[in-house]
Design a protein around this motif. Structure first.
Motif, PDB file in Angstrom:
ATOM      1  N   GLY A   1      15.932  -9.038  -4.246  1.00  0.00           N
ATOM      2  CA  GLY A   1      15.564  -9.836  -5.332  1.00  0.00           C
ATOM      3  C   GLY A   1      14.661  -9.528  -6.307  1.00  0.00           C
ATOM      4  N   SER A   2      13.499  -8.308  -5.652  1.00  0.00           N
ATOM      5  CA  SER A   2      12.466  -7.906  -5.945  1.00  0.00           C
ATOM      6  C   SER A   2      13.052  -7.052  -6.460  1.00  0.00           C
ATOM      7  CB  SER A   2      11.679  -7.579  -4.479  1.00  0.00           C
ATOM      8  OG  SER A   2      10.463  -6.857  -5.489  1.00  0.00           O
ATOM      9  N   GLY A   3      11.681  -6.922  -7.470  1.00  0.00           N
ATOM     10  CA  GLY A   3      12.807  -6.058  -9.051  1.00  0.00           C
ATOM     11  C   GLY A   3      11.399  -4.999  -9.276  1.00  0.00           C
ATOM     12  N   ARG A   4      10.061  -5.713  -8.763  1.00  0.00           N
ATOM     13  CA  ARG A   4       8.840  -4.252  -9.174  1.00  0.00           C
ATOM     14  C   ARG A   4       8.063  -4.412  -7.693  1.00  0.00           C
ATOM     15  NH1 ARG A   4       7.196  -7.938 -14.953  1.00  0.00           N
ATOM     16  NH2 ARG A   4       7.996  -6.910 -15.972  1.00  0.00           N
ATOM     17  N   ILE A   5       7.171  -3.148  -7.887  1.00  0.00           N
ATOM     18  CA  ILE A   5       6.758  -2.942  -6.744  1.00  0.00           C
ATOM     19  C   ILE A   5       5.144  -2.564  -7.193  1.00  0.00           C
ATOM     20  CG2 ILE A   5       6.189  -1.701  -4.593  1.00  0.00           C
ATOM     21  CD1 ILE A   5       8.811  -3.403  -4.224  1.00  0.00           C
ATOM     22  N   TYR A   6       4.484  -3.071  -6.655  1.00  0.00           N
ATOM     23  CA  TYR A   6       2.762  -3.110  -7.421  1.00  0.00           C
ATOM     24  C   TYR A   6       2.382  -1.532  -5.754  1.00  0.00           C
ATOM     25  CZ  TYR A   6       3.172  -6.526 -10.651  1.00  0.00           C
ATOM     26  OH  TYR A   6       3.366  -7.599 -12.011  1.00  0.00           O
ATOM     27  N   LEU A   7       2.526  -0.454  -6.753  1.00  0.00           N
ATOM     28  CA  LEU A   7       1.826   1.077  -5.413  1.00  0.00           C
ATOM     29  C   LEU A   7       0.378   0.155  -5.731  1.00  0.00           C
ATOM     30  CD1 LEU A   7       4.224   3.464  -6.766  1.00  0.00           C
ATOM     31  CD2 LEU A   7       4.515   1.675  -4.880  1.00  0.00           C
ATOM     32  N   GLN A   8      -0.290  -0.400  -4.722  1.00  0.00           N
ATOM     33  CA  GLN A   8      -1.547  -0.115  -4.227  1.00  0.00           C
ATOM     34  C   GLN A   8      -2.011   1.272  -4.013  1.00  0.00           C
ATOM     35  OE1 GLN A   8      -3.731  -1.510  -0.288  1.00  0.00           O
ATOM     36  NE2 GLN A   8      -4.583  -2.572  -1.365  1.00  0.00           N
ATOM     37  N   VAL A   9      -2.780   2.385  -4.996  1.00  0.00           N
ATOM     38  CA  VAL A   9      -3.049   3.375  -4.689  1.00  0.00           C
ATOM     39  C   VAL A   9      -5.170   2.748  -4.407  1.00  0.00           C
ATOM     40  CG1 VAL A   9      -3.405   4.876  -5.796  1.00  0.00           C
ATOM     41  CG2 VAL A   9      -1.614   4.369  -6.276  1.00  0.00           C
TER      42      VAL A   9
ATOM     43  N   VAL B   1       1.040  -1.021   0.533  1.00  0.00           N
ATOM     44  CA  VAL B   1      -0.187  -0.033  -0.261  1.00  0.00           C
ATOM     45  C   VAL B   1       0.735   1.184   0.027  1.00  0.00           C
ATOM     46  CG1 VAL B   1      -0.554   0.436   2.884  1.00  0.00           C
ATOM     47  CG2 VAL B   1      -1.896   1.230   0.869  1.00  0.00           C
ATOM     48  N   LEU B   2       0.194   2.132  -1.076  1.00  0.00           N
ATOM     49  CA  LEU B   2       1.715   3.561  -0.947  1.00  0.00           C
ATOM     50  C   LEU B   2       0.555   4.552  -0.326  1.00  0.00           C
ATOM     51  CD1 LEU B   2       3.543   5.335  -2.636  1.00  0.00           C
ATOM     52  CD2 LEU B   2       1.502   5.230  -4.162  1.00  0.00           C
ATOM     53  N   CYS B   3       1.573   5.179   0.145  1.00  0.00           N
ATOM     54  CA  CYS B   3       1.258   6.207   1.221  1.00  0.00           C
ATOM     55  C   CYS B   3       2.335   7.057   1.155  1.00  0.00           C
ATOM     56  CB  CYS B   3       0.703   6.301   2.213  1.00  0.00           C
ATOM     57  SG  CYS B   3      -0.222   7.918   3.657  1.00  0.00           S
ATOM     58  N   CYS B   4       2.257   8.341  -0.112  1.00  0.00           N
ATOM     59  CA  CYS B   4       3.331   9.783   0.140  1.00  0.00           C
ATOM     60  C   CYS B   4       3.005  10.771   0.079  1.00  0.00           C
ATOM     61  CB  CYS B   4       4.338   8.823  -0.896  1.00  0.00           C
ATOM     62  SG  CYS B   4       6.042   9.718  -1.167  1.00  0.00           S
ATOM     63  N   GLY B   5       3.942  11.930   0.814  1.00  0.00           N
ATOM     64  CA  GLY B   5       3.829  12.582   0.942  1.00  0.00           C
ATOM     65  C   GLY B   5       4.755  13.831   1.083  1.00  0.00           C
ATOM     66  N   ARG B   6       4.881  14.496   0.638  1.00  0.00           N
ATOM     67  CA  ARG B   6       6.128  15.644   0.473  1.00  0.00           C
ATOM     68  C   ARG B   6       6.646  15.838   2.300  1.00  0.00           C
ATOM     69  NH1 ARG B   6       2.398  16.815  -3.189  1.00  0.00           N
ATOM     70  NH2 ARG B   6       3.158  16.726  -5.666  1.00  0.00           N
ATOM     71  N   ASP B   7       6.030  16.116   2.855  1.00  0.00           N
ATOM     72  CA  ASP B   7       6.032  16.338   4.741  1.00  0.00           C
ATOM     73  C   ASP B   7       4.611  15.683   5.239  1.00  0.00           C
ATOM     74  OD1 ASP B   7       3.561  17.710   4.776  1.00  0.00           O
ATOM     75  OD2 ASP B   7       4.581  19.509   3.733  1.00  0.00           O
ATOM     76  N   GLU B   8       5.429  15.502   6.478  1.00  0.00           N
ATOM     77  CA  GLU B   8       4.648  14.955   7.215  1.00  0.00           C
ATOM     78  C   GLU B   8       2.381  15.212   7.538  1.00  0.00           C
ATOM     79  OE1 GLU B   8       3.827  11.703   9.897  1.00  0.00           O
ATOM     80  OE2 GLU B   8       5.657  12.257   8.755  1.00  0.00           O
ATOM     81  N   ALA B   9       2.456  16.592   7.094  1.00  0.00           N
ATOM     82  CA  ALA B   9       1.449  16.830   6.671  1.00  0.00           C
ATOM     83  C   ALA B   9       0.475  15.868   6.072  1.00  0.00           C
ATOM     84  CB  ALA B   9       1.214  18.301   6.943  1.00  0.00           C
ATOM     85  N   GLU B  10       1.530  16.110   4.830  1.00  0.00           N
ATOM     86  CA  GLU B  10       0.085  15.918   3.380  1.00  0.00           C
ATOM     87  C   GLU B  10       0.596  13.851   3.729  1.00  0.00           C
ATOM     88  OE1 GLU B  10       0.820  17.372  -0.617  1.00  0.00           O
ATOM     89  OE2 GLU B  10       2.788  15.731  -0.697  1.00  0.00           O
ATOM     90  N   VAL B  11       1.545  13.623   4.349  1.00  0.00           N
ATOM     91  CA  VAL B  11       1.560  12.188   4.951  1.00  0.00           C
ATOM     92  C   VAL B  11       0.596  11.537   5.991  1.00  0.00           C
ATOM     93  CG1 VAL B  11       2.834  10.102   5.873  1.00  0.00           C
ATOM     94  CG2 VAL B  11       3.891  11.081   4.443  1.00  0.00           C
TER      95      VAL B  11
ATOM     96  N   GLY C   1       4.498  -0.578   5.325  1.00  0.00           N
ATOM     97  CA  GLY C   1       3.714  -0.579   3.195  1.00  0.00           C
ATOM     98  C   GLY C   1       4.852   0.162   3.164  1.00  0.00           C
ATOM     99  N   LEU C   2       4.658   1.388   2.370  1.00  0.00           N
ATOM    100  CA  LEU C   2       4.884   2.326   1.826  1.00  0.00           C
ATOM    101  C   LEU C   2       5.137   3.556   2.161  1.00  0.00           C
ATOM    102  CD1 LEU C   2       6.105   0.719  -2.102  1.00  0.00           C
ATOM    103  CD2 LEU C   2       7.600   0.528   0.384  1.00  0.00           C
ATOM    104  N   ALA C   3       5.078   4.355   3.526  1.00  0.00           N
ATOM    105  CA  ALA C   3       4.866   6.042   3.386  1.00  0.00           C
ATOM    106  C   ALA C   3       5.887   6.142   3.550  1.00  0.00           C
ATOM    107  CB  ALA C   3       3.849   4.813   5.231  1.00  0.00           C
ATOM    108  N   GLY C   4       5.114   7.816   4.348  1.00  0.00           N
ATOM    109  CA  GLY C   4       6.496   8.747   4.628  1.00  0.00           C
ATOM    110  C   GLY C   4       7.070   9.428   3.727  1.00  0.00           C
TER     111      GLY C   4
END
Length: 309
Positions: free
Chosen positions: A281-289, A234-244, A262-265
């Motif tokens: 060895g993982s070469g692909r990440i599926y970002l759950q949006v 699961v994806l949760c990316c933000g430019r700063d902590e407020a956006e996260v 997940g992938l957060a921050g």
């Protein structure tokens, strides 16, 4: 490391919403747009306007996009007979100009089966049926033109099939298998999978299961280097902590939990986390949006994470 977009439309999405995300992902340079194959929402969301069919969606996207690859994580083998599924996927592959990938699994969500009148056999039988489906689908696609295909299956016997239509991709579209099962899953992956995917598991779990699949490959004399290895997170990316925090709240999750599972921050945090999966060895990440209206989220990762991978 390749990044792909992965959506869960059963949680509530129209075709037009999915198309907007797919086109955004295509324009931003992602490798693929994938969707789940479910007929019932999960959790407390409404699920409105209701489920959409995975392969109907992908057929539409095949014509409404031009470059991005398209696929399922994962089509449930309980939903469709293997012969018609092989026809459907081959047709969508033709419609897309050879951009389709088939992720397929045994099926697991009992409630969606009872909600829509779909038989749901016990786990052992579901895996037996999945194994036969893989044999039939690959056999139909790989049978040389002008020849027929036969399969003496317990559940899906096939006699004198013309094995048509053929997909554009030869000998067939890529097949994705995945999951945490310690025995049958690695054996099926070693035999049939072009890519092995692990959804929503830790780095340690990823390493352990990848090793099981590599061992299963060795048992049948297959070089595991020829297989793609991937994760879905699961994806949760933000430019700063407020956006996260804002993005976490939008999907009903906590930033700390998403950082753990997940992938957060910030983009830098996400890059570091992806790097740790790459070490397995993982070469692909599926970002759950999960918030499909937030196209800025997709564009942010493309602009600030993707170039660093």
């Amino acid at each position: 490391m390749e990044l792909r977009i992965f959506t869960e439309p059963q949680q509530g999405a129209s075709y037009d919403q999915l198309l907007a995300v797919a086109r955004c992902a295509e324009d931003a340079g992602y490798g693929a747009f994938f969707r789940s194959d479910h007929y019932l929402k999960m959790g407390s969301v409404s699920g409105d306007p209701g489920p959409t069919d995975a392969w109907t969606t992908l057929a539409g996207l095949a014509r409404d996009t031009s470059r991005i690859r398209l696929g399922t994580l994962m089509t449930a083998a309980t939903f469709r007979f293997p012969g018609p599924l092989a026809i459907t996927v081959a047709q969508v592959d033709q419609m897309s100009g050879g951009r389709v990938e088939l992720g397929i699994g045994a099926g697991w969500f009992a409630e969606e089966h009872s909600a829509y009148g779909i038989p749901f056999p016990p786990l052992g039988e579901r895996f037996d049926r999945l194994e036969e489906q893989l044999a039939v689908i690959t056999g139909l696609w790989e049978t040389p033109a002008g020849e027929t295909f036969d399969f003496a299956g317990r559940y899906y016997p096939v006699e004198a099939s013309p094995a048509l239509p053929k997909p554009v991709q030869q000998p067939r579209p890529p097949i994705l298998l995945g999951g945490k099962g310690p025995k049958r899953t690695p054996r099926l992956a070693a035999r049939y999978a072009d890519e092995f995917n692990l959804p929503f598991v830790s780095i340690a779990e990823t390493a352990a299961q990848f090793d099981r699949v590599r061992a299963a490959c060795a048992e049948i004399g297959r070089d595991p280097a020829g297989m793609k290895w991937s994760n879905a997170l699961v994806l949760c990316c933000g430019r700063d902590e407020a956006e996260v925090r804002r993005r976490a709240e939008a999907i009903g999750r906590e930033p700390a939990e998403l950082r753990e599972n997940g992938l957060a921050g910030t983009p830098a945090e996400v890059v570091d986390r992806i790097g740790r999966y790459a070490e397995t060895g993982s070469g692909r990440i599926y970002l759950q949006v999960l918030d499909l209206a937030d196209l800025d989220h997709v564009e942010l990762v493309a602009a600030e994470v993707m170039p660093q991978l």
